[in-house]
Enzyme design. Structure first.
Site, mmCIF file in Angstrom:
data_model
loop_
_atom_site.group_PDB
_atom_site.id
_atom_site.type_symbol
_atom_site.label_atom_id
_atom_site.label_comp_id
_atom_site.label_asym_id
_atom_site.label_seq_id
_atom_site.Cartn_x
_atom_site.Cartn_y
_atom_site.Cartn_z
ATOM 1 C CE LYS A 186 13.204 15.193 -14.459
ATOM 2 N NZ LYS A 186 13.598 14.870 -13.241
ATOM 3 C CB VAL A 187 7.307 11.801 -19.787
ATOM 4 C CG1 VAL A 187 6.558 10.238 -19.999
ATOM 5 C CG2 VAL A 187 6.735 13.093 -20.357
#
Ligand code: E4P
Length: 220
Positions: free
Chosen positions: A86-87
């Site tokens: 997750k960015v």
């Protein structure tokens, strides 16, 4: 639409998995803090989630520069084959996503609120994009309207790789219903909302009357 659980709680994940509806999990630093998670146990905890869930498990990078996000991403992706990194949607996040995607590491671009953000996320190589609904509602905007716009805009283009939209920051069964009607690929929901999704007062009332009538049958 697929259901993901938005939690780091192993009991909630195991329970939802037992219902046969769980297609993945999303975690974030706040959710991990909420279960009393410790830094030195974080990666093992993600591994434990991956053992329960037969589907993508998002683990978030908390770094702020592209090189650090890429390093986090490589480390997280090595924990289990179903880890998705997750960015956050920001310039450094886009650059990191481009690199991670080129290495075959799947990215879930999070904290996405607008159509341009979503299109840039898709262009950079994100496999999943998470538009947040509830946080718009928190500031008296209609999060579902933004979600609908993002689904429509992303659907207008071929990005050369599959892109799935995750309705995130979900607060109610109504959010889930509307997201499904708009064609969201996935809704990631807190456990209590997932439970609400299976409940209806008419189901309870129907069950009560069936059980009462079955007593009559047994006593006939
Ligand atoms: C999504 O992946 C996020 O973890 C989540 O949906 C955030 O929701 P919140 O706005 O309830 O914190």
């Amino acid at each position: 639409m697929k259901f993901f659980l938005d939690t780091a709680d192993l009991d909630e994940i195991a329970e939802a998995a037992s219902w046969g509806v769980l297609a993945g999990v999303t975690t974030n630093p706040s959710l991990y803090a909420r279960i009393g998670g410790r830094l030195d146990d974080f990666e093992n905890h993600i591994k434990r989630i991956c053992e329960i869930v037969d589907g993508p498990v998002s683990a978030e990078s908390v770094s702020m520069t592209r090189d650090e996000i890429v390093a986090d991403g490589r480390r997280l992706a090595a924990l289990a084959p179903n880890v998705v990194v997750k960015v956050p949607t920001m310039v450094e996040g886009l650059a990191a996503t481009r690199e991670l995607a080129s290495e075959g590491i799947k990215v879930n671009m999070t904290l996405c609120f607008t159509v341009p953000q979503a299109i840039m996320a898709a262009r950079s190589g994100a496999a999943f994009i998470s538009p947040f609904i509830g946080r718009f509602d928190d500031i008296s905007e209609t999060g579902l309207d933004h979600l609908g716009d993002i689904i429509e805009a992303v659907g207008n283009y071929d990005f050369g790789h599959p892109v799935e939209i995750i309705a995130a920051s979900v607060r109610s069964a109504n959010h889930v219903a509307e997201a499904a009607l708009m064609g969201a690929d996935i809704a990631t929901v807190p456990f209590k909302v997932l439970k609400k999704c299976v409940e209806h007062p008419l189901t309870d009332r129907g069950l009560d009357s069936f059980l009462a009538d079955w007593e009559k049958v047994k006593n006939a």
